[in-house]
Enzyme design. Structure first.
Site, mmCIF file in Angstrom:
data_model
loop_
_atom_site.group_PDB
_atom_site.id
_atom_site.type_symbol
_atom_site.label_atom_id
_atom_site.label_comp_id
_atom_site.label_asym_id
_atom_site.label_seq_id
_atom_site.Cartn_x
_atom_site.Cartn_y
_atom_site.Cartn_z
ATOM 1 N N ASP A 1 -67.860 5.441 -11.704
ATOM 2 C CA ASP A 1 -67.412 4.075 -12.255
ATOM 3 C C ASP A 1 -68.281 3.543 -13.272
ATOM 4 O O ASP A 1 -67.902 2.492 -13.921
ATOM 5 C CB ASP A 1 -67.336 3.235 -10.998
ATOM 6 C CG ASP A 1 -66.105 3.268 -10.373
ATOM 7 O OD1 ASP A 1 -65.201 4.126 -10.657
ATOM 8 O OD2 ASP A 1 -66.054 2.502 -9.302
ATOM 9 N N ASP B 1 -97.729 42.081 11.799
ATOM 10 C CA ASP B 1 -98.864 42.112 12.378
ATOM 11 C C ASP B 1 -99.174 41.876 13.854
ATOM 12 O O ASP B 1 -98.540 41.097 14.485
ATOM 13 C CB ASP B 1 -99.748 40.765 11.883
ATOM 14 C CG ASP B 1 -101.223 40.481 12.296
ATOM 15 O OD1 ASP B 1 -101.668 41.410 13.280
ATOM 16 O OD2 ASP B 1 -102.037 39.972 11.661
ATOM 17 N N ASP C 1 -53.542 1.675 -12.794
ATOM 18 C CA ASP C 1 -54.542 1.827 -11.749
ATOM 19 C C ASP C 1 -54.155 1.002 -10.762
ATOM 20 O O ASP C 1 -52.953 0.584 -10.400
ATOM 21 C CB ASP C 1 -55.761 1.197 -12.551
ATOM 22 C CG ASP C 1 -57.148 2.080 -11.727
ATOM 23 O OD1 ASP C 1 -57.422 1.926 -10.742
ATOM 24 O OD2 ASP C 1 -57.610 3.115 -12.276
ATOM 25 N N ASP C 2 -55.168 0.593 -9.668
ATOM 26 C CA ASP C 2 -55.029 0.094 -8.569
ATOM 27 C C ASP C 2 -54.305 -1.438 -8.603
ATOM 28 O O ASP C 2 -54.297 -2.287 -9.833
ATOM 29 C CB ASP C 2 -56.373 -0.498 -8.167
ATOM 30 C CG ASP C 2 -56.170 -0.753 -6.611
ATOM 31 O OD1 ASP C 2 -55.257 -1.125 -6.034
ATOM 32 O OD2 ASP C 2 -57.385 -1.007 -6.129
ATOM 33 N N TRP D 1 -56.304 9.888 -7.613
ATOM 34 C CA TRP D 1 -56.264 9.676 -6.166
ATOM 35 C C TRP D 1 -57.839 8.961 -5.792
ATOM 36 O O TRP D 1 -58.517 9.933 -5.828
ATOM 37 C CB TRP D 1 -56.145 11.336 -5.356
ATOM 38 C CG TRP D 1 -56.152 11.286 -4.079
ATOM 39 C CD1 TRP D 1 -57.406 11.043 -3.348
ATOM 40 C CD2 TRP D 1 -55.268 11.791 -3.472
ATOM 41 N NE1 TRP D 1 -56.693 11.287 -1.794
ATOM 42 C CE2 TRP D 1 -55.451 11.876 -1.797
ATOM 43 C CE3 TRP D 1 -53.844 12.115 -3.472
ATOM 44 C CZ2 TRP D 1 -54.839 12.266 -0.707
ATOM 45 C CZ3 TRP D 1 -52.998 12.658 -2.282
ATOM 46 C CH2 TRP D 1 -53.391 12.647 -1.049
ATOM 47 N N ASP D 2 -57.673 8.040 -5.382
ATOM 48 C CA ASP D 2 -58.986 7.450 -5.177
ATOM 49 C C ASP D 2 -59.360 7.481 -3.617
ATOM 50 O O ASP D 2 -58.524 7.738 -2.845
ATOM 51 C CB ASP D 2 -59.013 6.006 -5.680
ATOM 52 C CG ASP D 2 -60.294 5.273 -6.172
ATOM 53 O OD1 ASP D 2 -61.177 5.866 -6.115
ATOM 54 O OD2 ASP D 2 -59.934 4.146 -6.705
ATOM 55 N N MET D 3 -60.695 7.136 -3.405
ATOM 56 C CA MET D 3 -61.046 7.177 -1.947
ATOM 57 C C MET D 3 -62.169 6.074 -2.036
ATOM 58 O O MET D 3 -63.204 6.593 -2.689
ATOM 59 C CB MET D 3 -61.151 8.335 -1.370
ATOM 60 C CG MET D 3 -61.536 8.608 0.175
ATOM 61 S SD MET D 3 -63.097 7.866 0.724
ATOM 62 C CE MET D 3 -64.207 9.407 0.208
ATOM 63 N N ASN D 4 -62.332 4.900 -1.441
ATOM 64 C CA ASN D 4 -63.374 3.907 -1.855
ATOM 65 C C ASN D 4 -64.158 3.367 -0.482
ATOM 66 O O ASN D 4 -64.671 2.553 -0.745
ATOM 67 C CB ASN D 4 -62.585 2.721 -2.404
ATOM 68 C CG ASN D 4 -62.227 2.949 -3.842
ATOM 69 O OD1 ASN D 4 -63.129 3.184 -4.684
ATOM 70 N ND2 ASN D 4 -60.754 2.971 -4.106
HETATM 71 C C1 DGJ Z 1 -62.616 2.794 -7.800
HETATM 72 C C2 DGJ Z 1 -62.291 3.732 -9.065
HETATM 73 O O1 DGJ Z 1 -63.394 4.644 -9.410
HETATM 74 C C3 DGJ Z 1 -62.100 2.752 -10.383
HETATM 75 O O2 DGJ Z 1 -61.913 3.737 -11.596
HETATM 76 C C4 DGJ Z 1 -60.755 2.108 -10.128
HETATM 77 O O3 DGJ Z 1 -59.718 2.930 -9.855
HETATM 78 C C5 DGJ Z 1 -61.064 1.306 -8.573
HETATM 79 N N1 DGJ Z 1 -61.292 2.075 -7.704
HETATM 80 C C6 DGJ Z 1 -59.472 0.522 -8.346
HETATM 81 O O4 DGJ Z 1 -59.752 0.078 -7.172
#
Ligand code: DGJ
Length: 732
Positions: free
Chosen positions: A549, A52, A367-368, A478-481
């Site tokens: 979890d 326009d 696990d951990d 392989w975790d990452m928290n």
């Molecule tokens: C978080 C994970 O999601 C859980 O399944 C477990 O492996 C814990 N960490 C262990 O610290």
């Protein structure tokens, strides 16, 4: 698959399902024409309605009339400051301080196959004939910025893969403030958006709402794709259902900060933008340097949400995941976490392993807590050597014993982290991500290693390699928290601080690339406090991921239903756990816990230190059933039938063999209702011309009857948190 129309100046990317059309408007601007169902031959050139004349949209400098403006033209990679007031795909600051870019079409080439993206995960093809790639180069004659846009079209998948590379051809440095992976300008706004907001243990909550005028922004600034959003834009028409209607998704193959923006403009057009989050991002490009964006997957379907899922599941299973596990049946594992938490030793684990073996388990997952001095979450991340208090003779005897029992062995690592109480921190306190001396926030008592630094990731690589060379581990979780805070790097100068989060991702990808090639037999599971980094970037390196979890089956019906919009069940790790559930305190039936876990990658998180004859008999039966149907459950086509997000009391889904010879249908009662409505399940994916036997009964029904009329849930499932499974076999 890619047709260049020299006369009309259009590129038509197509396969037997979709078309994507780009036009060079007025011999300069790269504009978007079409994305959707296949069009046999694209005839037209740039055909956008004239503007326009009284509009407030500026025309480009020295333009002959007032009918064209970047403010309204649908574009492929819009910049900032030259008359388009919508969100840009990229933003640059030049040394003289200005931020305006004008990108014009320069050249293009079409190549067979799909080249990899340097340092980044991306979809790939086996043969050069499986895809074609169009590379279009745009250039700004004043600033000497060049952009290479890549479009790959796959043979057989209703998908386009896009990315961009920004190159500084000037003699001065420039600064990228934003470099997104793609822009798609859709011609209308009659869409609803599906998104997955969430949090820890409440991942991917299904949310559908109409697009509104203005910007709808979903993102992550957490340094990970996160539990809070999924790096995608999902759009459906208001009338779209699971089984029919138009649906499309833009999905980012990246695991860090992202932005996903949908902008509805004044003309009811919709601009979609996806890429690395510009928030906190900056990248210095020296003369001659380039920046590669992550890849965005553009999937489209006119067969409803299930059609969209079918497309993405096949693409991710066949053209994203790599390595020998890609098409291999995945083992049934037993994980000790909810059974022992940090409190274990070799003897306990041997009992756990023997009990698991007796049930039919194939892999013991430790696990951990097995390393350093770790007895709780306050120490030892970064110290990847065996905890001698728990394993005086090392881990080798346990691993050998597990192998001798005929099971595989899996181990937990959290390689990206460092605890203050660790050997590694004592030696290298400056290796954390940190911002100019600001006090470091803790997340689960830990800090994040600055993986953008070569010496940091080399240390982790060396520790893990040394460990894995001496310990025959078959599986790694392989975790990452924790998420990033105080983002910056002790090793970078002031001009490069805002590169930290992306350099971290590049470092992580480099580490994973080396490890997965060095130990190709190891099956990796991606975990991030549950599903905090469940994204296509991580799945390029790891064939499966921990969904949440939250192991409560009722919560999982919801979470897995949503997750399945984008990812196939074989990528979703799901375990049967104890009741009352550790996260929710809820008790669900063993049948339902089993059916939910089988709808992903089945495993156990049961307390196997405790013997329970009734429970164990049921689990044994479940495992035998799962083994019998594993191929169908892991590699069949998954169909969602009834959504728990729309029905508080009920959900259903099914699996169909690729040759339609058999199917498993699962239904879940969430909250039972007295005198409940009857339930007739319309099935999906079956052969309408075949006849199917239902279980081992006398019941036989035509595929068409089951598809068009349905199958009764009979007798009704009438208790809270119970489920039913039917097995359908095609008759000769
Ligand atoms: C978080 C994970 O999601 C859980 O399944 C477990 O492996 C814990 N960490 C262990 O610290």
């Amino acid at each position: 698959m890619i047709i260049w129309n020299e006369r009309e100046h259009t590129f038509h990317l197509c396969n037997d399902k979709i078309s994507y059309v780009i036009a060079i408007a007025h011999e300069r601007y790269l504009t978007h024409c079409y994305w959707g169902k296949r069009i046999a031959t694209w005839q037209q050139g740039y055909d956008y309605p004239a503007l326009d004349r009284s509009s407030f949209s500026p025309t480009p400098a020295q333009w002959p009339d007032r009918t064209f403006s970047l403010d309204t033209a649908p574009q492929e990679y819009p910049g900032h400051g030259a008359g388009d007031y919508r969100e840009p795909a990229f933003e640059i600051r030049y040394t003289d301080g200005h931020q305006v870019s004008n990108l014009y079409y320069l050249s293009h080439r079409i190549i067979d196959g799909k080249p990899p993206l340097a340092g980044l995960p991306a979809t790939w093809v086996e043969q050069e004939t499986d895809a074609q790639t169009l590379i279009i180069t745009l250039a700004d004659p004043l600033t000497q910025l060049q952009v290479e846009l890549r479009y790959s079209v796959f043979d057989g998948h209703a998908v386009i893969a896009r990315s961009a590379r920004l190159i500084n051809q000037a003699a001065q440095p420039l600064r990228l403030l934003r470099a997104l992976s793609c822009c798609v300008d859709l011609p209308d706004a009659r869409w609803q958006q599906i998104q997955f907001p969430g949090a820890w243990a409440r991942e991917r909550q299904w949310h559908r709402q109409a697009l509104n005028p203005g910007i709808q922004l979903l993102d992550s600034k957490r340094g990970a794709s996160s539990t809070h959003q999924q790096p995608f834009i999902g759009l459906v028409r208001p009338e779209t259902t699971e089984m029919q209607g138009e649906a499309c998704a833009l999905h980012l193959v990246y695991s860090g900060n992202f932005t996903a923006r949908s902008e509805v403009d004044a003309f009811s057009q919709t601009r979609l933008l996806l890429g690395i989050n510009p928030h906190g991002f900056g990248w210095q490009l020296a003369p001659g340097e380039s920046f590669q964006t992550p890849e965005a997957i553009l999937a489209w379907s006119d067969e409803g949400l299930n059609g969209l899922s079918g497309t993405l599941h096949a693409l991710y299973r066949d053209n994203l995941v790599r390595g020998q596990h890609r098409h291999q049946p995945r083992p049934i594992l037993a994980n000790n976490w909810e059974s022992t938490y940090f409190d274990f030793n070799e003897d306990k684990l041997l009992t756990f392993a023997a009990n698991a073996k007796a049930l039919g388990v194939e892999l013991l997952m430790l696990d951990d807590g097995w390393f350093g001095e770790r007895n709780d979450d306050t120490s030892s991340l970064g110290d990847w050597f065996v905890n001698r208090a728990k394993f005086p003779h090392g881990l080798r005897p346990l691993i050998d014993n597990v192998h001798a029992m005929g099971m595989q062995f899996g181990l937990w690592f959290e390689p990206e982290m460092i605890s203050r109480r660790s050997e590694l921190f004592r030696q290298h306190p400056d290796w954390t991500i940190s911002a100019g001396g600001q006090p470091l926030s803790e997340g689960r008592n830990q800090y994040i290693l600055d993986l953008g630094r070569r010496e940091v990731r080399d240390n982790i690589l060396a520790q893990m390699s040394a460990f894995l060379e001496n310990h025959p581990v078959d599986y790694i979780k392989w975790d990452m928290n924790r998420n990033m805070s105080e983002v910056g790097s002790n090793a970078a100068g002031p001009a490069h601080q805002q590169e930290t989060a992306h350099r971290y991702m590049l470092g992580l990808y480099a580490l994973l690339e080396t490890l997965t090639h060095r130990f190709p037999h190891i099956l990796f599971e991606c975990c991030s406090g549950g599903g905090g980094r469940f994204d296509p970037g991580m799945l390029y390196y790891m064939a499966q991921a921990w969904v949440s979890d939250n192991t409560d089956a009722a919560s999982r019906v919801h979470i897995q239903y949503s997750t399945s919009l984008l990812y196939p069940p074989v990528m979703q790790c799901a375990h049967v756990s104890e009741v009352p559930n550790h996260q929710m305190g809820r008790s669900t039936s063993m049948a339902m816990r089993g059916a939910v876990a089988m709808s992903g990658n089945y495993g156990l998180m049961l307390d196997l230190m405790r013997s329970d004859a009734g429970r164990d008999a049921a689990v044994k039966q479940q495992i035998a059933f799962y083994k019998q149907h594993r191929q169908l459950l892991q590699f069949g086509r998954f169909w969602r039938l009834v959504s728990p997000w729309e029905n508080p009391d009920f959900a259903a889904w099914m699996f169909v063999a690729p040759d339609q010879s058999e199917a498993l249908v699962m239904a879940f009662s969430l909250v039972s209702l007295a005198t409940a409505p009857l339930k007739l399940l319309r099935l999906a994916g079956l052969d309408p011309h075949a006849r199917y036997q239902i279980d081992d009964s006398e019941k036989i029904a035509g595929g068409d009857e089951l598809l068009y009329r349905g199958m009764w849930v009979d007798p009704p499932i009438s208790r809270d948190y119970t489920s039913r499974i039917w097995h359908l076999t095609r008759l000769a």
